[in-house]
Design a protein around this motif. Structure first.
Motif, short mmCIF file in Angstrom:
data_model
loop_
_atom_site.label_atom_id
_atom_site.label_comp_id
_atom_site.label_asym_id
_atom_site.label_seq_id
_atom_site.Cartn_x
_atom_site.Cartn_y
_atom_site.Cartn_z
N LEU A 125 0.63 -1.38 -0.02
CA LEU A 125 -0.05 0.08 0.06
C LEU A 125 0.94 1.22 -0.02
N ARG A 126 1.17 1.94 -1.12
CA ARG A 126 2.31 2.84 -1.17
C ARG A 126 1.86 3.84 -0.64
N ASP A 127 2.87 4.51 0.11
CA ASP A 127 2.78 6.00 0.72
C ASP A 127 1.86 5.68 1.99
N ARG A 128 1.65 4.58 2.54
CA ARG A 128 1.22 4.36 3.69
C ARG A 128 1.75 3.76 4.76
N SER A 154 1.62 2.41 10.81
CA SER A 154 1.03 2.87 11.94
C SER A 154 -0.49 3.58 11.53
N ASP A 155 -0.31 4.27 10.21
CA ASP A 155 -1.57 4.95 9.72
C ASP A 155 -2.58 3.79 9.45
N ILE A 156 -2.13 2.74 9.13
CA ILE A 156 -3.32 1.52 8.65
C ILE A 156 -3.78 1.20 10.04
N LEU A 157 -2.98 0.80 10.96
CA LEU A 157 -3.58 0.08 12.09
C LEU A 157 -4.42 1.23 12.69
N VAL A 158 -4.00 2.62 12.93
CA VAL A 158 -4.82 3.53 13.49
C VAL A 158 -6.30 3.54 12.80
N GLN A 159 -6.09 3.45 11.31
CA GLN A 159 -7.48 3.51 10.76
C GLN A 159 -8.53 2.42 10.98
N THR A 160 -7.79 1.04 10.93
CA THR A 160 -8.66 -0.03 10.81
C THR A 160 -8.81 -0.80 12.27
#
Length: 315
Positions: free
Chosen positions: A91-94, A97-103
């Motif tokens: 998942l480019r440019d992600r 930490s951002d993925i886990l915070v969102q999901t």
């Protein structure tokens, strides 16, 4: 108690370190790589990409860079010790930490509601079956538990959707808008665990109801409801509490099947896709979160033991 919690905290750090190390090694020694399924890349370009994501060098260099005790290709310390879970390789440019915070909040919300249903529903059903032992109520409760264990989630979920969302149109499905969106997936996720808790609670309660202190309470004329809920339940629930710690960690991380059936944007799909795509940093991040949940909740269970049974001391 402070000394016990301090010792457990140190042991938790050791366990977490071992899990991180083992996960790192297993992911690295697995055949293939995060870029092997893409179009053919020139060796010199692939070398630059691997250096950019800190996957170049020896295994020890990669490991120390990931931990944050060695400078990365940019000449900075950036790893777990600095709170950096790196970036996703697919998942480019992600960042991870951002993925886990969102999901994760979505998976945690679903898991928390399912945990409440499993623990409260299972304890109530098991206690009812034990108190009404050798009656139709006992047989019906255990038959319901057997049904919940036998029917898998991927069958229960579509049936609930068909009945309550399509036919009766009571609950929404395929969206994540309000608390009503939680009802059907939480019931689907909690169903088997209600049965496990109920069977465990029934067995424990039956054993406690035949102990001397319960007979003494009945002999003194204490009300049955008070005997069960103020005396027997606190002792009988101890084995269930032991099971609730790992159960909470399991439910709070969500379920891939349930999230896929109800189109819930949780962390489950990311976890599975990270394995299939060998997205090493995302996979390691999810494993770390699960491990932290498991060790923390097990500590909570040990502390809860002393509250439920005063005879137990933390040493």
């Amino acid at each position: 108690m402070f000394a016990f919690i301090l010792r457990r905290f140190v042991s938790m750090l050791v366990v977490l370190f071992c899990v991180i190390t083992l996960t790192f090694l297993l992911v690295r020694v697995a055949p293939g790589g995060p870029f092997t399924r893409e179009r053919v890349i020139k060796p010199e370009i692939l070398k630059q990409i691997m250096a950019k994501v800190n996957l170049d060098g020896t295994l020890w260099e990669q490991y120390t860079t990931y931990l944050g005790v060695r400078k990365n290709s940019a000449g900075k310390y950036s790893g777990l010790l600095q709170g950096d879970l790196q970036i996703s390789l697919k998942l480019r440019d992600r960042s991870v930490s951002d993925i886990l915070v969102q999901t994760l909040p979505i998976s945690f919300t679903l898991g928390f509601v399912a945990f409440l249903l499993a623990s409260v529903g299972g304890v109530w059903l098991g206690s009812l079956a034990a108190v009404r032992h050798h009656t139709p109520t006992d047989a019906g409760a255990m038959l319901a538990a057997l049904f919940l264990i036998s029917v898998p989630n991927f069958v229960v979920g579509p049936v609930l959707i068909l009945v309550f969302a399509v036919k009766l149109q009571i609950f929404p499905v395929g969206q994540w808008l309000s608390w009503s969106s939680l009802v059907l997936p939480a019931i689907t996720l909690a169903g088997p665990y209600i049965a496990y808790v109920a069977r465990l609670m029934r067995t424990s309660m039956l054993e406690v109801l035949h102990q001397d202190f319960v007979r003494t309470a009945y002999a003194k004329g204490v009300n049955e409801r008070r005997v069960i809920y103020q005396h027997a339940l606190k002792v009988a629930i101890l084995p269930v509490v032991s099971y609730l710690g790992p159960l909470a960690a399991n439910l709070l991380t969500g379920s891939l099947v349930v999230e896929a059936i109800f189109n819930i944007p949780g962390a489950g799909p990311f976890f599975v896709n990270s394995i299939l795509n060998q997205d090493v940093f995302l996979l390691e991040g999810v494993v770390i979160v699960y491990c932290v949940l498991l060790v923390v909740l097990n500590l909570v269970v040990d502390i809860a033991y002393t509250w439920l049974d005063r005879r137990i001391r933390l040493e």
